[in-house]
Scaffold this active site. Structure first.
Site, short mmCIF file in Angstrom:
data_model
loop_
_atom_site.label_atom_id
_atom_site.label_comp_id
_atom_site.label_asym_id
_atom_site.label_seq_id
_atom_site.Cartn_x
_atom_site.Cartn_y
_atom_site.Cartn_z
N ARG A 1 2.23 1.13 3.83
CA ARG A 1 3.14 0.00 3.80
C ARG A 1 4.17 0.36 4.89
O ARG A 1 4.56 1.57 5.30
CB ARG A 1 3.87 0.11 2.40
CG ARG A 1 5.12 1.17 2.00
CD ARG A 1 5.90 0.91 1.12
NE ARG A 1 4.95 0.96 0.00
CZ ARG A 1 5.68 0.76 -1.34
NH1 ARG A 1 6.80 0.92 -1.49
NH2 ARG A 1 4.73 0.81 -2.49
N CYS B 1 0.83 -1.16 -0.03
CA CYS B 1 -0.05 -0.10 0.09
C CYS B 1 0.89 1.26 0.01
O CYS B 1 1.82 1.27 0.66
CB CYS B 1 -1.03 -0.09 1.24
SG CYS B 1 -1.94 1.49 1.57
#
Ligand code: NAD
Ligand code: ZN
Length: 380
Positions: free
Chosen positions: A118, A114
């Site tokens: 992340r 993401c």
């Protein structure tokens, strides 16, 4: 609404004041969750090697004082503005890497990286306002991996939280929030060993044993455990390892030892050590033509992976993965269900349990290489 919603909560947290010094349990103030954030009461947490790396801060960025911890289970205490998928009382697993469900990664079929959420090992603050939610005498104490589970209460971005079956025992399924899913997913989602194949697992900690468990359930016929600590071999048989290699017992490189054992190389290798030499060995151990190696360990920040390009030209594949390629919000609830139906066994990963007041014992056990996972009970 809980009576504490919107207020500061004072509770116990284990503070890492400086690198490598025992954690100190102190009273911290935990601010209410802001927009898109959730405050969680942590019930159980476990220690993963990534916590130890950032606590030792040898070759890792130093961010102190900090509240470590990222493998845990808890209950939502209150939610910030805009959080509509979670409510007080929900049983949850916080995860060190998130899923915003909006970015190109979250919308892709294959990535769990993401853009917004992340893993970021250097950030010690919340994303929305770059502030910490923890303080002692108005001085900030920094977050770790967006989770900081070594605290009775913590604040986490709602995109880094998996809502799970409330019947699931949090003292067991907490290991799904990092170690188990990381190793198991590295094998079943990334390495994908065909039935009957030979798989080498480098590093037999919780992550490596979970990777071995993935190989066993995929129907691999030979699972070769590679570790420099022979004590690990005693436990590894329970996780499907059929053979063991201690690189220290051989004068030749371990990749050559494995090639001789397997008629040219293993079909899959999963590296779960964090040691860059073991990463190179894992890659060079896979068979030419079809072999796939998957890196999972978090290496020293200056580490460099070196291998001759011919090892790629001869059709070997090298991959890496965070969190076993699982998406925390989308995939984790169904992994919990696999445990609930008996498809996955987690009990055998849990070798120790200590009260929160003795959290430093969990560090000692990991540093000595004893056991697999040590559960820390927050009420103790
Ligand atoms: P652990 O310390 O319990 O296990 C590591 C094992 O590797 C130990 O048994 C150790 O003896 C062995 N080892 C060390 N150097 C070796 C070498 N050169 N050759 C063979 N074996 C060696 O750690 P863990 O909690 O299982 O974590 C394993 C690794 O995975 C760590 O690097 C951790 O930071 C990383 N990790 C990655 C992710 C991810 O998403 N990619 C998530 C969690 C953990
Ligand atoms: Zn995203």
């Amino acid at each position: 609404m809980t009576s504490t919603a919107g207020k500061l909560i004072k509770c116990r947290a284990a503070i890492a004041w400086e690198a490598g010094k025992p954690l100190v349990i102190e009273e911290v103030e935990v601010a209410p969750p802001q927009a898109m954030e959730v405050r969680i009461k942590i019930l159980y947490t476990a220690l993963c090697h990534t916590d130890v790396y950032f606590w030792e801060a040898k070759g890792q960025t130093c961010v102190f004082p900090r509240i470590l911890g990222h493998e845990a289970g808890g209950i939502v205490e209150s939610v910030g503005e805009g959080v509509d998928e979670l409510a007080p009382g929900d049983h949850v697993l916080p995860v060190f890497t998130g899923e915003c469900k909006e970015c190109a990664h979250c919308k892709s079929e294959t990535s769990n990286m993401c853009d917004l959420l992340r893993i970021n090992t250097d950030r010690g603050v919340m994303i929305s306002d770059e502030q910490s939610r923890f303080s002692i005498n108005s001085k900030p104490i920094y977050h770790f991996l967006g989770t900081s589970t070594f605290s009775e209460y913590t604040v986490v971005h709602s995109g880094c939280i998996a809502k799970i079956n409330p019947e699931a025992p949090l003292d067991k399924v907490c290991v799904l929030s990092c170690g188990f899913c990381t190793g198991f997913g590295a094998t079943v989602n990334v390495a994908k060993p065909p039935k009957g194949s030979t798989v080498a697992i480098f590093g037999l900690g919780a992550v490596g044993l979970s990777a071995a468990e993935g190989a066993r359930l995929s129907g691999a016929s030979r699972i070769i455990g590679v570790d420099v600590n022979p004590n690990k071999f005693l436990l590894a048989g329970k996780f499907g390892c059929t053979e063991f290699v201690n690189p220290k017992d051989h004068s030749k490189p371990v990749q050559q030892v494995l090639a001789e054992m397997t008629n040219g190389g293993v079909d899959r290798a999963v590296e779960c050590t964090g040691n860059v030499n073991a990463m190179i060995q894992a890659f060079e151990s896979v068979h030419d033509g079809w072999g796939v190696a998957v890196l999972v360990g978090v290496a020293h920040k200056d580490a460099e992976f070196k291998t001759h390009p011919i090892n790629f030209l001869t059709e070997r594949t090298l991959k890496g993965t965070f969190f076993g390629n699982y998406r925390p919000r989308t995939d984790l609830p169904s992994v919990v269900e696999k445990y609930m139906t008996g498809e996955l066994e987690l009990e055998k990963f849990i070798t120790h349990s200590v009260p929160f007041s003795e959290i430093n014992t969990a560090f000692d056990l990991m540093l000595k290489g004893e056991g697999i996972r040590c559960i820390i009970r927050m009420d103790g």
